[in-house]
Enzyme design. Structure first.
Site, PDB file in Angstrom:
ATOM      1  N   PHE A  58       0.844  -1.020   0.222  1.00  0.00           N
ATOM      2  CA  PHE A  58       0.091   0.108  -0.010  1.00  0.00           C
ATOM      3  C   PHE A  58       0.891   1.068   0.040  1.00  0.00           C
ATOM      4  O   PHE A  58       0.253   1.865   0.274  1.00  0.00           O
ATOM      5  CB  PHE A  58      -0.975  -0.548   1.439  1.00  0.00           C
ATOM      6  CG  PHE A  58      -1.496  -1.505   1.467  1.00  0.00           C
ATOM      7  CD1 PHE A  58      -2.613  -1.232   0.593  1.00  0.00           C
ATOM      8  CD2 PHE A  58      -1.887  -2.411   2.603  1.00  0.00           C
ATOM      9  CE1 PHE A  58      -3.510  -2.526   0.281  1.00  0.00           C
ATOM     10  CE2 PHE A  58      -2.405  -3.186   2.341  1.00  0.00           C
ATOM     11  CZ  PHE A  58      -3.945  -3.706   1.196  1.00  0.00           C
ATOM     12  N   HIS A  69      27.097  17.230   2.684  1.00  0.00           N
ATOM     13  CA  HIS A  69      27.429  17.949   2.382  1.00  0.00           C
ATOM     14  C   HIS A  69      26.971  18.052   0.336  1.00  0.00           C
ATOM     15  O   HIS A  69      28.276  18.957  -0.342  1.00  0.00           O
ATOM     16  CB  HIS A  69      28.105  18.701   2.247  1.00  0.00           C
ATOM     17  CG  HIS A  69      29.145  19.650   3.753  1.00  0.00           C
ATOM     18  ND1 HIS A  69      29.576  20.261   3.964  1.00  0.00           N
ATOM     19  CD2 HIS A  69      29.985  18.131   4.249  1.00  0.00           C
ATOM     20  CE1 HIS A  69      29.820  20.364   6.324  1.00  0.00           C
ATOM     21  NE2 HIS A  69      29.515  18.946   5.859  1.00  0.00           N
ATOM     22  N   HIS A  73      23.200  22.878   1.038  1.00  0.00           N
ATOM     23  CA  HIS A  73      23.354  22.620   2.171  1.00  0.00           C
ATOM     24  C   HIS A  73      23.852  23.759   3.219  1.00  0.00           C
ATOM     25  O   HIS A  73      24.265  24.665   2.833  1.00  0.00           O
ATOM     26  CB  HIS A  73      24.467  21.143   2.492  1.00  0.00           C
ATOM     27  CG  HIS A  73      25.658  21.199   2.084  1.00  0.00           C
ATOM     28  ND1 HIS A  73      25.969  21.183   0.574  1.00  0.00           N
ATOM     29  CD2 HIS A  73      26.864  21.766   2.555  1.00  0.00           C
ATOM     30  CE1 HIS A  73      27.592  21.893  -0.073  1.00  0.00           C
ATOM     31  NE2 HIS A  73      27.761  22.138   1.284  1.00  0.00           N
ATOM     32  N   ASP A  75      26.725  24.068   6.133  1.00  0.00           N
ATOM     33  CA  ASP A  75      28.176  23.675   7.048  1.00  0.00           C
ATOM     34  C   ASP A  75      28.152  24.672   8.297  1.00  0.00           C
ATOM     35  O   ASP A  75      27.319  25.336   8.814  1.00  0.00           O
ATOM     36  CB  ASP A  75      29.198  24.929   6.274  1.00  0.00           C
ATOM     37  CG  ASP A  75      29.594  23.594   4.944  1.00  0.00           C
ATOM     38  OD1 ASP A  75      29.363  23.233   4.814  1.00  0.00           O
ATOM     39  OD2 ASP A  75      30.417  24.796   4.218  1.00  0.00           O
ATOM     40  N   HIS A  79      32.371  21.175  11.036  1.00  0.00           N
ATOM     41  CA  HIS A  79      32.782  21.225   9.499  1.00  0.00           C
ATOM     42  C   HIS A  79      34.018  21.064   9.336  1.00  0.00           C
ATOM     43  O   HIS A  79      35.209  20.571   8.353  1.00  0.00           O
ATOM     44  CB  HIS A  79      32.310  21.434   8.415  1.00  0.00           C
ATOM     45  CG  HIS A  79      32.552  21.797   7.287  1.00  0.00           C
ATOM     46  ND1 HIS A  79      33.349  20.346   6.534  1.00  0.00           N
ATOM     47  CD2 HIS A  79      32.561  22.542   6.100  1.00  0.00           C
ATOM     48  CE1 HIS A  79      32.962  20.486   4.753  1.00  0.00           C
ATOM     49  NE2 HIS A  79      33.179  21.294   5.038  1.00  0.00           N
ATOM     50  N   HIS A 207      36.048  28.983   5.012  1.00  0.00           N
ATOM     51  CA  HIS A 207      35.858  28.283   6.261  1.00  0.00           C
ATOM     52  C   HIS A 207      36.483  28.273   7.226  1.00  0.00           C
ATOM     53  O   HIS A 207      35.440  27.930   8.668  1.00  0.00           O
ATOM     54  CB  HIS A 207      36.224  26.971   5.122  1.00  0.00           C
ATOM     55  CG  HIS A 207      34.558  25.611   4.556  1.00  0.00           C
ATOM     56  ND1 HIS A 207      35.139  26.259   3.106  1.00  0.00           N
ATOM     57  CD2 HIS A 207      34.466  25.011   4.477  1.00  0.00           C
ATOM     58  CE1 HIS A 207      34.290  26.420   2.459  1.00  0.00           C
ATOM     59  NE2 HIS A 207      33.608  24.790   3.274  1.00  0.00           N
TER      60      HIS A 207
END
Length: 257
Positions: A58, A69, A73, A75, A79, A207
């Site tokens: 069903f 990533h 997305h 971070d 990370h 980063h």
């Protein structure tokens, strides 16, 4: 009338628009490709478990296979090495994921130079016209790169000299991380750093500085051309993955009008 009720009525009446800033997620979504000897994440895929058949008569459902990533997305601080003692994606306070969005438009510069780097003077010139960067806000860099969002080769724009995509200088990343009140920084490219950011000092400065300062990055955004320089409210909705360094996310902007 309360603020929440006013917002709900505005959404129902259409006086508050919802702009989806998220790229679709599939096996063909463009993803980062690191050179050897570095390891890459797996691409997104669906594994059928049942489809209205004997395993599940069903219903239809799938297992999801994906890296953290992939696609649009977020971070989280853990990370990056500079944020290794910081939050995983499940620990980011929801209040930090909702805030005013400002859009800095550098499309003209990027059309002339795909290796364009955002500098402090670009932001201070923007502030002179539009006001200071907002508390708990998100700086979104509009480069026009979302036009390549369905083309892996064009999205990474790589040759023998590396990947040629726009980003942010080390000096500007440090300033955003340490001298401004924003919660995060968003881009239309595959990562929050320039394609050839390994050559900067420090390597991958967006980063390094932002995640090391408990600030967050969002990537592969779409439709920034539909947002004004100020006035939108950003909503970032990642999965609260315990121990996760990031997560695919649905990203919305709420806009009056």
């Amino acid at each position: 009338m309360t603020i929440i009720r006013s917002l709900a009525e505005g959404l129902a009446a259409g006086s508050v628009k919802v702009i989806d800033l998220t790229n679709t997620l599939s096996s063909s979504t463009p993803t980062l490709r690191l050179p050897e000897p570095f390891a890459n994440l797996i691409d997104f895929s669906l594994e059928e478990v049942s489809a209205y058949n004997e395993p599940g008569p069903f219903w239809k459902h799938h297992n999801i296979h994906t890296g953290e990533h992939i696609g649009t997305h977020i971070d989280a601080p853990v990370h990056w090495a500079s944020g290794r003692e910081g939050k995983d994606v499940s620990q980011i306070e929801p209040e930090r994921l909702i805030g005013p969005a400002v859009v800095v438009d550098v499309v003209a510069e990027v059309e002339k130079n795909p290796d364009f780097l955002l500098e402090i003077e670009h932001i201070t010139a923007w502030e002179a016209e539009h006001g200071p960067l907002p508390e708990n806000g998100w700086l979104l860099l509009r480069t026009g790169w979302d036009k390549y969002s369905d083309d892996q080769e064009a999205f990474l724009n790589a040759d023998e000299n590396g990947s040629h995509t726009p980003g942010i200088s080390a000096e500007c990343a440090k300033w955003l991380a340490e001298e401004t009140p924003i919660s995060g920084y968003g881009v239309e490219t595959v990562g929050i750093d320039q394609g050839n950011a390994a050559m900067l000092e420090p390597a991958f400065p967006a980063h390094y500085y932002l995640l090391g300062s408990d600030k967050y990055g969002i990537t592969s955004l779409q439709n920034l051309d539909k947002l004004p320089p100020t006035g939108a409210l950003l909503v970032v909705s990642p999965l609260p993955i315990v121990g996760g360094t990031g997560s695919p996310a649905r990203v919305y902007a709420l806009l009056e009008g």
